[in-house]
Design a protein around this motif. Structure first.
Motif, PDB file in Angstrom:
ATOM      1  N   GLU D  26      18.367  82.345 -41.791  1.00  0.00           N
ATOM      2  CA  GLU D  26      19.318  83.274 -42.843  1.00  0.00           C
ATOM      3  C   GLU D  26      19.713  84.049 -43.241  1.00  0.00           C
ATOM      4  O   GLU D  26      20.381  84.178 -44.598  1.00  0.00           O
ATOM      5  N   ASP D 101       9.671  86.420 -45.526  1.00  0.00           N
ATOM      6  CA  ASP D 101       8.783  86.096 -45.750  1.00  0.00           C
ATOM      7  C   ASP D 101       7.513  87.017 -45.638  1.00  0.00           C
ATOM      8  O   ASP D 101       7.057  87.454 -46.446  1.00  0.00           O
ATOM      9  N   GLY D 102       7.639  87.713 -44.617  1.00  0.00           N
ATOM     10  CA  GLY D 102       6.665  88.761 -44.703  1.00  0.00           C
ATOM     11  C   GLY D 102       7.067  90.478 -45.231  1.00  0.00           C
ATOM     12  O   GLY D 102       6.231  90.379 -45.724  1.00  0.00           O
ATOM     13  N   ASN D 129      11.646  82.328 -43.180  1.00  0.00           N
ATOM     14  CA  ASN D 129      11.397  81.043 -41.429  1.00  0.00           C
ATOM     15  C   ASN D 129      10.497  81.757 -40.828  1.00  0.00           C
ATOM     16  O   ASN D 129      10.270  81.277 -40.180  1.00  0.00           O
ATOM     17  N   GLU D 130       9.420  82.184 -42.325  1.00  0.00           N
ATOM     18  CA  GLU D 130       8.067  81.091 -41.712  1.00  0.00           C
ATOM     19  C   GLU D 130       7.640  82.284 -40.416  1.00  0.00           C
ATOM     20  O   GLU D 130       6.259  81.854 -39.753  1.00  0.00           O
ATOM     21  N   ALA D 131       7.621  83.640 -39.906  1.00  0.00           N
ATOM     22  CA  ALA D 131       7.425  84.544 -39.184  1.00  0.00           C
ATOM     23  C   ALA D 131       8.470  85.854 -38.968  1.00  0.00           C
ATOM     24  O   ALA D 131       8.561  85.780 -39.728  1.00  0.00           O
ATOM     25  N   TYR D 132       7.652  86.411 -39.046  1.00  0.00           N
ATOM     26  CA  TYR D 132       8.396  88.250 -38.165  1.00  0.00           C
ATOM     27  C   TYR D 132       8.636  87.876 -37.509  1.00  0.00           C
ATOM     28  O   TYR D 132       8.201  88.267 -36.582  1.00  0.00           O
ATOM     29  N   MET D 133      10.366  87.485 -37.594  1.00  0.00           N
ATOM     30  CA  MET D 133      11.082  87.534 -36.588  1.00  0.00           C
ATOM     31  C   MET D 133      11.631  88.382 -36.308  1.00  0.00           C
ATOM     32  O   MET D 133      11.850  88.709 -35.186  1.00  0.00           O
TER      33      MET D 133
HETATM   34 MG   LIG Z   1      10.489  85.809 -41.605  1.00  0.00          MG
END
Ligand SMILES: [Mg+2]
Ligand SMILES: Cc1ncc(C[n+]2csc(CCOP(=O)(O)OP(=O)(O)O)c2C)c(N)n1
Ligand SMILES: Cc1ncc(C[n+]2csc(CCOP(=O)(O)OP(=O)(O)O)c2C)c(N)n1
Ligand code: SF4
Ligand code: SF4
Ligand code: SF4
Ligand code: SF4
Ligand code: SF4
Ligand code: SF4
Ligand SMILES: [Mg+2]
Lengths: 390, 180, 101, 297, 390, 297, 180, 101
Positions: D26, D101-102, D129-133
């Protein structure tokens, strides 16, 4: 020249907004606030108010848009009510922590469930802690005037905080009265355009806004916010007087008393119900009762000194709340009691709950409150009024 | 304190009647007035109420109006005998009806026909305002009502409404002169 | 970064020191990230073919060009992620253990 | 006009000294995008890794004016900023969102959808990044099928995430937005070029850029770019544009590289079996059929 | 057999949830609540907890899903914190008005702006009026036990209200301690499955839920809700004792005192800081100071009688608040003062504000609070502790 | 199987005694849909006209189990209800939403999008009257271009609404939902049939039904159905389906009837001029081009 | 009350060390313990802290730990001289370093090499735990640590970590025996 | 509606009368809508061709079928919107002013 119109509280407020000339307005409709934003939208679409009106998709977005706009240094207005106020709740301390001088009208209304669109004051009581200055208007004229005063208060460098103007749903927002509309020029000189502040975005000096501050710094940010908010009591009192000099109308400072200085018993309340109380005070004074009213125009910051001063000679103090904190009592009552105790004013107090879900508060009920205060304070401190059930 | 209640149906202008009366009294007669609707979620077609308070002093009272000096009913299908109990002493119900009532409590005119004739629509608020004004000259003046209609209603139909108001006012004056 | 200047840690002992409204001057950097690094990228300038790829792909912008055919790493801000080394087609960058440097 | 690349973009950095993990995808996307957007862009970042690592008092990593927004409100704040600047008389202000993303597909979609519908000019860049990082790798609406996250762990009964990734690009395109695109930091020049288009177009623009997260995915910090390239080559992440109502394929792929090889490199997929790989390949093939039709290929 | 594990507050709470067997869990992640919902999700994905776990898209949806599920008569759990709590604020009185016995964990955390993920208690203070029972856990064991107690309390027919369990962010949620995990069978017999109530949806007897009630009816709905919520004080006390009999652990009822009955000065507080205060009380008692602690485990309904009783012989009462209502004072202080005044306990009080944005509250600061109470109460009632600035 | 029509649907009424305005299109849509959904359906209605007129204590107009939801939360509550019923052991519970255009496309889109993405079974019926009617005719995201509302009045400088109607159908379809459709109460049999499909399909289903509002549109109460038919015939409101990834045109229209005649009947459009009509016609034509392509026509 | 601070980098298991120690003391030695991380948003790679309190009575105190009985540093690049001021009297810093320190204040082992050898990875928390346990037998027992590792770490690598723990423990014992 | 039964207005004078939790029995109708009507639809059964259209399209469901070729209007709930009359292709329904009925 100033002139009179027959307006309801919402329309009067919209006129106040028009005169204050915000650059951005972002709002989402909700009864009983709608007439205000409709009137403002009409001003804009008719070219009478040169503002950008954002038709947002929710109240959370309304406040978020307002935050974005205000962060660029532009005067910003929004309005909401009840469900909407709680839907945007997250954004309220957000805006105040960022010290953005947004002005918002809140049309006080009951909270679901059960659903109810009528006026009580449960909504605003949820957000007393949010760092917003909380003002309550009694009538349509005060609503108009308060918008102009509020922008001046919010943008004052000693204060720099958002302001919420509370209008009782329906009884104030939808009731038509004679309202004086001040001249634009006079308003312009009372309320000059907003200045870009150093804590806002700035093309010349880029700024990071709404930053984070960890445990090493956060508490001091909060302290500063608290101390500056306390300034609002004195600044509002000054602005109110100044407004009186400019426009010939003075509605009081943080508190307004009515036959209060010599009263044996005092009823404390906020908002439009104060009007009805005044009529009862008039009648009971004529009958020889030593009764009085103390109206809080400002509930945050809380005018501890003014309240304690006004109550210090009273034999009993009642608080009329149009809200209930379930499992305790009316919230204004809680606030008043704390102010009295910490000020050493050890007076007997009683809480009266009325008007929930738009229940009428007739004069005879107010009379009965004064009777309780005069004759027989109760063991049970929370007394519901005008109930249909026993 | 003079207190009035209006009965109509949602979307038929009963509250506009109350607003016109309030505007006339507060702005053009330079007194004080309130006008407020029945607060609620009523839809178009549903029975609704409007209210007025008129006085010489600023009006602080915001409680509901219980006893009325006049009740104005825009459509006799909305009439109920129980309303008689909501009247103060000597107070009256003004009723739009094809049936004639001229007693101590109820006075009627056929405002619908009048409105149909003058406006081409069965919108009777200005007619009933005319009747009220004629019967209550101490509460609101003829001129103030006309100015209120002029300033509040869109140009195109303001004139016709003024005509309607005047026609009803005349009938009202006749009633006062003849019947009492 | 070329000509980068750190900001001093601001005073924070009097109420006036506290910024108004959750704000701060932009690009106000008081702290380096060097301590994050376990391995250190080292450019072998001889092998470098000046392709700009390491500069383009460093997430921390820690590689900059000083003059033709000369990429430099700002070790104050390089975190040692190894992207530059991995992506350098010329294999001009190697990752060296910090403790061995 | 010359295509953007490492040589012709500005050498200036607008994003520096941030506290993102080493190898964070990111942060690279932001750094590159800002080189195209320039220092006049006003930035709005909702809660998420990028705001969490860039505004820790007294360390501010953006050179631009920038604001953190409530998690749900990035697009709303950004259009407020745009309106504010316009009200103050600034011509064509550039208001930009960088959101995860979230913050985009889940809690932020109301504000995003509304802002696009209002038609105001702003550039929204979703770094996926395909999740709540930021909160520790929880499943979002853009977590792909099968991925293990902390709220969809590879459990004894349920193995990873059981729902499919939302198609934000097509959802946004269905709003008839002025410009929308997918991109990946594995193809940085393509991304730069798309940011330029987004900046220049009238009306709202949206770019959805694929940005691997070594911390959340269980991958080495140095593989971030390689993974972001590979995902495109496998066909799992097609590079697309939507402009003036037309869809466009930015990169044709003649033969897909292996999905399973790609996924096996990532800790979050290490519990997957053949059935899952086949499922994902089939999904990819269905998607490409639709894409080829949409883009008239 | 029950056994011990080394768990943090979040994990202990997740164990409580597992043992209470809710049918539906809907939650959205937010620091410092995440570990709790991750642990619960792990239980579900591992097949150890037979619940439907809904991965919702926001906290507003988390509470809305919970409302929908609970309205069908199923036991329902959710969890949140700070920004999330305010994002779902609209749904809180919604659930309580509908009398849905949802249990929610709130990991207390500071509110933005400035952003801060550390633990203070500003968040929960916004929703004290919402009709939710408000409980505060001091340690991980109490967190686990409180989940089980809370479902029983929420579902009690005299109460029938949602419960919020507050865990201090990080200092409790992330601190590992020794925790006893009770046996499932014992929990099952203490907490039987939830019963479908007549006010819920019902395939056999269809029901309209979350209806509207106009001004003719609304106030009575609110009154009933208020009265039933007041019952929670006695019911909680009963349940806590029953729990003690079942599991051999008693954490107190609505309040828990520590050397309070004979104390000259009392410090009132909530949550995990009570632990540190206990250590200071121990030390100061040894030094001969007559100091004591009163911990409120329940803040709504507010235990007025218990508080007044505990304070009636004190010379001074301090309230340690990990929150500030900007422009006034700490909210627990306001609540305590009101209870004292209305109970006729005219004692001197002082407010101490600590821990905002996660600022540490070291023992020496607590000691200095007691010192103020013992020696020199201040004119300025709101005192900030452990500040970095002057 | 026989198509549904007035004769073969149940004679039972599940929605009665409500307080909607006379001639209300939304209330007809609910009444008809419920005849197909049946009394086992559990209903969730967000704030809006339909909930406001049906749950006024002590008057309850639904025969079914029903709940009013927070305005933003219809789909979330409905999936909660569905999960609750499943957790209690009910097989294939039928959870249904009736929501207005505002409750769907604006404030409610976050919950709707999330619920579709979760893939749970529920039927969402959006009754579109193109404004926030319950609060007094304010502009929503589905208010069409040009329409006068109380927040976009036909003013002296700005005449009505200046933004375009969101395309909720395509937005929902882009979620790759199991079933989506547009409908109109002007074509009631088509609507009934679609409700049946929505009820029977596995996974989430969405129907967007056009429901004129005489109060908000400035039309006679008796014209509601006629207008709802006419709008389809003008081509402004195409009847479509999306199922298993394929688009379908439910009703081909060989010649469009006049847009201006249609709009001139409605008070909300009476300020529009030729330029506006032409704009709207052009928009319609662009839309149909895309539709014909999508549906392989 | 025995108080410990751990220094490591985000993602390198320093807090796992604290958890293991706490588990050993609280669960397997049947005493009381706390373990808590530095509360904050630190990312992988950033320097982070972990803490322990160990006692014979339940621990109520939740304030920050200021003065420590032991400071454990997983990587000498994280060492700072200022930490010496955070030590109580007679307290020590345990340092992972290739350089040797054996003075009153600092004791080092080369835990990285040890871990590389046994685990094949430079994860040193169990090694440093071994050192700590050997030097503080009155605070935590050898057996309790092994049981804690066994119950807390996934099977596959638990055994190797136990090996590593034992190896470091031995070194620690040697140090105690030889150097003091 | 066929066999429709109104519910009595519930008691509301004691605290026990108040429903628990913003709820009410479903299909609980205590109030008619007849007073809304200004005009009344009247079916001319002779003209009616039994097409079901009025029944299908009444938003209030106020038209029901009692026996073959016989549609009846429930005047307690008909609001007089006129849809049935407007949509009846056989022109079998006329709207009559209420006051004249
Ligand atoms: Mg994310
Ligand atoms: C209303 C609200 N809910 C939850 C959070 C907690 N939160 C902050 S960032 C974040 C996750 C961000 O995920 P994403 O948007 O994908 O960005 P990333 O961190 O992955 O870059 C969450 C859940 C919050 N700040 N506000
Ligand atoms: C959070 C919140 N904001 C605003 C409202 C006020 N509100 C209630 S219904 C409504 C409009 C509904 O419009 P739509 O969804 O189109 O339904 P319709 O009334 O047109 O059927 C609004 C704005 C609310 N109840 N809650
Ligand atoms: S990637 Fe390698 S070859 Fe290219 S510029 Fe960098 S060091 Fe030189
Ligand atoms: S190792 Fe990573 S941070 Fe350091 S220069 Fe290379 S790419 Fe940049
Ligand atoms: S967790 Fe992932 S997205 Fe967040 S800063 Fe680290 S690498 Fe970047
Ligand atoms: S306003 Fe429109 S949608 Fe609402 S009840 Fe009336 S006709 Fe129906
Ligand atoms: S619409 Fe007319 S013809 Fe058809 S059934 Fe009704 S009355 Fe008879
Ligand atoms: S007039 Fe309207 S409400 Fe009455 S029966 Fe006909 S369609 Fe139904
Ligand atoms: Mg609508």
């Amino acid at each position: 020249m100033s002139r009179f119109e027959f307006l309801n509280g919402n329309e009067a407020l919209a006129w106040g907004v028009k005169l204050a000339k915000p650059g951005v307005i972002a709002a989402y409709p909700i009864t009983p606030q709608t007439i205000a934003v409709e009137k403002i939208a009409e001003f804009v679409q008719d070219g009478l108010l040169d503002s950008i009106y954002l038709h947002v998709e929710s109240e959370h977005s309304a406040m978020a848009c307002s935050i974005g706009a205000s962060a660029t240094g532009v005067r910003t207005f929004t309005a909401t009510s009840s469900q909407g106020l709680l839907y945007m709740a997250e954004c309220l301390p957000y805006a105040s922590g960022a010290r953005l001088p947004i002005v918002m009208m809140n049309a006080n209304r009951a909270m679901a469930t059960p659903w109810n669109i009528y006026g009580d004051q449960m909504d605003v009581m949820y957000v007393l802690n949010s760092g917003w200055i909380q003002l309550f208007a009694e009538n349509a004229q005060e609503a108009l005037d308060m918008v102009i005063q509020s922008f001046k208060l919010a943008e004052d460098s000693e204060v720099m905080a958002p302001v919420m103007i509370n209008l009782d749903g329906f009884v104030l927002t939808h009731t038509y009265e004679k309202v004086n509309i001040p001249e634009q020029e006079l308003v312009d000189s009372f309320l000059p355009p907003m200045q870009l502040q150093s804590h806002m975005m700035n093309a010349q000096h880029p700024t990071s806004v709404c930053i984070s501050a960890g445990n090493a710094h956060n508490m001091e940010f909060k302290l500063k916010q608290h101390l500056d908010l306390l300034n609002a009591i004195a600044v509002f009192s000054r602005i109110s007087k100044e407004f009186g000099n400019f426009f010939g109308r003075y509605h009081g400072g943080a508190v307004e008393g009515y036959y209060y200085s010599d009263a044996d018993v005092l009823l404390v309340t906020v908002g439009s119900i104060a009007g009805t109380v005044k009529e009862v005070v008039d009648a009971m004074r004529k009958e020889g009762h030593s009764v009085g009213l103390l109206k809080l125009r400002m509930v945050r910051p809380f005018p501890v000194k003014q309240l304690a001063e006004a109550c210090k000679n009273a034999i009993a103090v009642g608080v009329l709340d149009k809200n209930i904190s379930f499992g305790y009592e009316g919230t204004i009552y809680t606030n008043v009691n704390s102010a009295l105790l910490q000020s050493g004013v050890f007076v007997k107090t009683q809480n009266f709950i009325g008007g929930l879900g738009g229940r009428d508060i007739p004069k005879k009920e107010i009379r009965s409150m004064f009777k309780v205060l005069l004759d027989n304070l109760e063991e049970k401190k929370v007394r519901f009024h005008n109930l249909r059930c026993t | 304190m003079y207190e009035i209640r209006w009965h109509g149906r949602g979307g038929q202008g009963s509250f506009t009647g109350a607003k016109l009366l309030g505007t006339a009294a507060a702005i053009y007669d330079n007194r004080f007035a309130q006008a407020f609707p029945s607060f609620g979620p009523e839809r178009r077609g549903a029975p609704v109420l409007g209210f007025n308070r008129i006085a010489n002093q600023p009006i602080n009272d915001r409680s509901e109006i219980e006893q009325c000096d006049t009740i104005i009913i825009l459509d006799d299908t909305l009439m109920s005998d129980s309303y008689l109990e909501d009247l103060k002493e000597n107070a009256k119900i003004l009723l739009n009806s094809t049936k004639e009532y001229f007693n101590k409590k109820i006075i009627s005119i056929d405002a619908t026909s009048l409105a149909q004739k003058i406006l081409g629509k069965p919108i009777t608020n200005t007619a009933m305002l005319g009747l009220f004004a004629a019967l209550n000259k101490d509460i609101v003046t003829h001129n103030a009502c006309i100015m209120a209609i002029n300033s509040s209603i869109k140009n195109a139909i303001a004139q016709m409404n003024i005509e309607l108001f005047i026609a009803a006012y005349k009938i009202g004056e006749d009633i006062t002169n003849e019947k009492f | 970064m070329k000509n980068f200047r750190m900001s001093p840690v601001p005073e924070f002992s009097k109420i006036e020191d506290i910024p108004l409204g959750a704000s701060c001057k932009a690009f106000h950097i008081t702290e380096k990230n060097a301590s994050w690094r376990i391995k250190r990228p080292v450019i072998n300038q001889d092998k470098c073919v000046d392709c700009y790829r390491c500069y383009l792909l460093c997430p921390d912008g820690a590689i900059h060009r000083e003059a033709a055919r000369n990429f430099l790493i700002d070790y104050d801000f390089c975190k040692g992620c190894g992207i530059c080394a991995f992506e350098c087609k010329a294999r001009a960058i190697s990752m060296v253990k910090e403790t061995l440097v | 006009m010359e295509k953007l690349n490492a040589r012709n973009i500005t050498e200036d950095e607008y994003f520096y000294g941030h506290k993102a993990c080493g190898g964070c995808g990111e942060s690279l996307a932001l750094r590159l995008a800002l080189k195209v957007l320039g220092e006049d862009a006003f930035l709005s970042l909702p809660a998420g890794c990028m705001s969490a690592v860039s505004f820790i008092y007294p360390n501010m990593a953006f050179k631009n004016n920038a604001i953190i927004t409530p998690f749900a409100a990035a697009a709303a704040v950004a259009t407020g900023v745009e309106a504010g600047l316009r009200a103050l008389g600034k011509e064509k202000p550039l208001s930009v969102v960088f959101a995860g993303d979230g913050g985009t597909a889940d809690i932020g979609i109301q504000a995003l959808s509304g802002a696009i519908a209002r038609g105001e000019k702003f550039v929204y860049i979703c770094t996926d990044n395909e999740a709540y990082m930021n909160t520790g790798i929880q499943k979002s609406g853009l977590t792909p099928y099968g991925a293990a996250t902390t709220t969809t762990p590879a459990g004894k009964v349920i193995g990873g995430n059981t729902s499919n990734k939302k198609n934000m690009f097509e959802i946004v395109a269905a709003h008839n937005i002025s410009y929308a695109a997918t991109a990946s930091i594995g193809y940085p020049e393509d991304f730069l070029q798309k940011v330029k288009k987004a900046k220049e177009i009238e009306g709202p623009a949206y770019i959805h850029v694929y940005t691997p997260c070594p911390t959340g995915w269980g991958t080495e910090t140095n593989c971030t770019i390689a993974l972001a390239k590979e995902v495109v080559d496998t066909g799992l992440w097609p590079l697309l544009e939507y402009c003036n109502g037309e869809y466009n394929l930015s990169k044709h792929i003649s033969t897909f590289t292996s999905v399973r090889e790609h996924l096996k490199k990532q800790g979050r997929f290490k519990h997957l079996g053949e059935k899952d790989f086949n499922y994902l390949e089939k999904q990819r093939d269905i998607q490409w059929k639709r894409i080829l039709k949409l883009t008239n290929n």
